[in-house]
Design an enzyme around this catalytic site. Structure first.
Site, mmCIF file in Angstrom:
data_model
loop_
_atom_site.group_PDB
_atom_site.id
_atom_site.type_symbol
_atom_site.label_atom_id
_atom_site.label_comp_id
_atom_site.label_asym_id
_atom_site.label_seq_id
_atom_site.Cartn_x
_atom_site.Cartn_y
_atom_site.Cartn_z
ATOM 1 N N HIS A 135 -8.000 0.954 12.850
ATOM 2 C CA HIS A 135 -8.002 -0.209 11.948
ATOM 3 C C HIS A 135 -9.055 -1.183 12.492
ATOM 4 O O HIS A 135 -9.258 -1.262 13.702
ATOM 5 C CB HIS A 135 -6.604 -0.835 11.996
ATOM 6 N N ASP A 214 -2.536 0.219 20.050
ATOM 7 C CA ASP A 214 -2.260 -0.536 18.837
ATOM 8 C C ASP A 214 -1.043 0.151 18.204
ATOM 9 O O ASP A 214 -1.154 1.248 17.648
ATOM 10 C CB ASP A 214 -3.489 -0.474 17.920
ATOM 11 N N GLN A 217 1.598 0.441 13.534
ATOM 12 C CA GLN A 217 2.252 1.365 12.595
ATOM 13 C C GLN A 217 3.201 2.333 13.308
ATOM 14 O O GLN A 217 3.760 3.224 12.673
ATOM 15 C CB GLN A 217 1.199 2.183 11.827
ATOM 16 N N LYS A 240 5.297 -6.059 9.680
ATOM 17 C CA LYS A 240 5.345 -4.662 9.241
ATOM 18 C C LYS A 240 6.709 -4.037 9.548
ATOM 19 O O LYS A 240 6.943 -2.876 9.265
ATOM 20 C CB LYS A 240 4.227 -3.864 9.910
ATOM 21 N N CYS A 385 -9.034 -1.123 5.675
ATOM 22 C CA CYS A 385 -9.559 -1.671 6.947
ATOM 23 C C CYS A 385 -9.907 -0.562 7.930
ATOM 24 O O CYS A 385 -9.773 -0.736 9.148
ATOM 25 C CB CYS A 385 -8.581 -2.649 7.591
HETATM 26 N N1 PLP Z 1 -3.543 -1.973 13.376
HETATM 27 C C1 PLP Z 1 -3.015 -1.190 12.438
HETATM 28 C C2 PLP Z 1 -2.840 0.277 12.713
HETATM 29 C C3 PLP Z 1 -2.629 -1.733 11.214
HETATM 30 O O1 PLP Z 1 -2.109 -0.949 10.262
HETATM 31 C C4 PLP Z 1 -2.810 -3.117 10.992
HETATM 32 C C5 PLP Z 1 -2.466 -3.706 9.685
HETATM 33 O O2 PLP Z 1 -2.414 -3.039 8.691
HETATM 34 C C6 PLP Z 1 -3.342 -3.897 12.022
HETATM 35 C C7 PLP Z 1 -3.706 -3.295 13.189
HETATM 36 C C8 PLP Z 1 -3.539 -5.373 11.850
HETATM 37 O O3 PLP Z 1 -2.316 -6.022 11.760
HETATM 38 P P1 PLP Z 1 -2.252 -7.582 11.396
HETATM 39 O O4 PLP Z 1 -3.052 -7.753 10.146
HETATM 40 O O5 PLP Z 1 -0.796 -7.839 11.217
HETATM 41 O O6 PLP Z 1 -2.839 -8.325 12.559
#
Ligand code: PLP
Length: 428
Positions: A135, A214, A217, A240, A385
């Site tokens: 992402h 990260d 998910q 989430k 993204c």
């Molecule tokens: N990393 C992953 C795998 C994500 O799916 C997301 C959001 O969809 C993020 C990072 C970013 O999360 P946030 O927008 O809550 O900071």
């Protein structure tokens, strides 16, 4: 077989369904819906004890502080984290990773006792290893860090099903003694693949590099533990996993965090302020400048309680069954499934959370999304993204349906009916 009934059995806990009759929500990867218990906890804070924390000596401030700090403990319990781990409240996964990247830029050689490749701060040609599947939140902050320091970002390629090419380690030429950071997502927000991180973790460990996950998910879709992640840092977002927006976590080892420079300056993060300079508070407070997201944290506490009651194993099982059902239907209709096949998922060859990227040949994903919306089915279409992943797959975008505890087979059936309509309209 599920031991805890989800889907329709829990929909009455979510006001969204009563207020949006007829909507099939298949966009939980972007953000999950919020149960009443979360909304009520936030309303209770704002209406009954809406005061600031940490600084007050009066009873209501003490109550707010205790509730806020209790959530920090609940987060660590949820992670099954040992005593030496700290949880820092941030605005979300994105801010957690930016915090880490900025603090690591400021490190000189304080990390040497913990990571042997960190005898100095980041330097020219040092390697930050991420993947094409990341992402942008786990990609752009590292590119920016590389720009500022002269380090370079190296990308692990992905396979056609979205999994990481583990063979990359033996094939790649980058100098391992320059490897300083390995930062990878545990679960993809596009393919839903639960990545096999073991070889990359071992690479980081062998070379004394930092290993960051990260978990945005991962943590919301399956039971996970600190031991299983076996990372130096993990980042995730509350919104989430049934919690409020504007809140996330960066968790890491207290001793490591204790030698890391702060991210933002301001109230609460200081020990002593003098004209000549300032000394900093201990972690986690060192990294929490200013009034924190109090209401959000209290709401998140309620979300964690709710998820704990269901049990994350049940969440995973429920999503697994639904995902397998959805994939089988997509394949039966001959539509493109960008992630692992239903066979791979059912046999357990690949672990996958409920993010399903798909397409219909000759139809733009945005058209799919728009027509589905007219039938009351909310999905997402775009690059999610993850532009590098789209480039690797050679597509500008995918359509994505994503599942959570309140979805059931009827939702998948409505999705498939909607897709049949798309096909009819485009005569594909
Ligand atoms: N990393 C992953 C795998 C994500 O799916 C997301 C959001 O969809 C993020 C990072 C970013 O999360 P946030 O927008 O809550 O900071």
């Amino acid at each position: 077989m599920n031991t805890y009934p989800l889907g329709k059995s829990v929909q009455h806990d979510f006001p969204f369904f009563e207020l949006n009759p007829g909507i099939t929500y298949l966009d939980s990867t972007a953000t999950s819906l919020k149960p009443s218990v979360v909304i009520e906890a936030i309303t209770d804070y704002y209406s009954r004890y809406s005061v600031n924390i940490h600084r007050g000596v009066y009873a209501l401030s003490v109550e707010a502080t205790e509730k806020f700090e209790a959530v920090r403990k609940a987060v660590l319990n949820f992670l099954q984290a040992p005593n030496e781990i700290e949880a820092i409240f941030t605005k979300g996964t994105t801010e957690s990773i930016n915090l880490l990247a900025v603090s690591l830029e400021r490190v000189k050689k304080e990390l040497a006792p913990f990571f042997s490749n960190w005898q100095s701060g980041l330097e020219k040609d040092d390697v930050i290893l991420i993947s094409e599947s990341e992402h942008h939140s786990n990609l752009v902050p590292w590119q920016m860090l590389a720009e500022r320091t002269g380090a370079k970002v190296v990308y692990i390629p992905v396979r056609a099903d979205g999994s990481l090419q583990t063979e990359f380690i033996s094939q790649n030429e980058f100098s391992h003694h320059k490897l300083k950071i390995v930062a990878l997502s545990a679960t993809s927000n596009v393919s839903g693949v639960v990545h096999d991180l073991t070889p990359f973790r071992e690479l980081a460990r062998k070379n004394g590099a930092i290993f960051m996950i990260d978990a945005a998910q991962a943590i919301c879709h399956a039971e996970t533990s600190w031991a299983e992640f076996s990372a130096d840092f993990i980042a995730f977002s509350a919104h989430k996993m049934l919690g409020p927006t504007g809140l996330g976590i960066l968790a890491g080892n207290r001793d490591v965090l204790s030698v890391m420079p702060p991210f933002h300056g301001g109230g609460d993060m200081i020990a002593l302020v003098k004209k000549e300079g300032t000394t900093y508070n201990h972690p986690p407070h060192r990294f929490e400048a200013g009034t924190p997201p109090i209401a959000e944290a209290i709401g998140f506490g309620a979300a964690l309680q709710y998820l704990n009651k269901i049990g994350m194993k049940n969440v995973e099982q429920w999503e697994h069954d639904l995902t397998a059902y959805a994939l089988a239907q997509l394949e039966e209709n001959g539509w493109h499934n960008y992630g692992p096949s239903s066979d791979d998922v059912i046999s357990g060859r690949v672990r996958k959370a409920g993010a399903i990227s798909f397409g219909i040949e000759g139809v733009h994903p945005h058209d799919i999304g728009t027509i589905l919306d007219e039938t009351g089915v909310a999905i997402r279409a775009g690059h999610h993204c993850c532009q590098l992943l789209m480039q690797s797959w050679g597509v500008p975008a995918t359509a994505r349906a994503s599942l959570y505890i309140y979805n059931d087979r009827d939702d998948i059936d409505r999705l498939i009916d909607g897709l049949r309509m798309v096909k009819k309209i485009f005569k594909k």
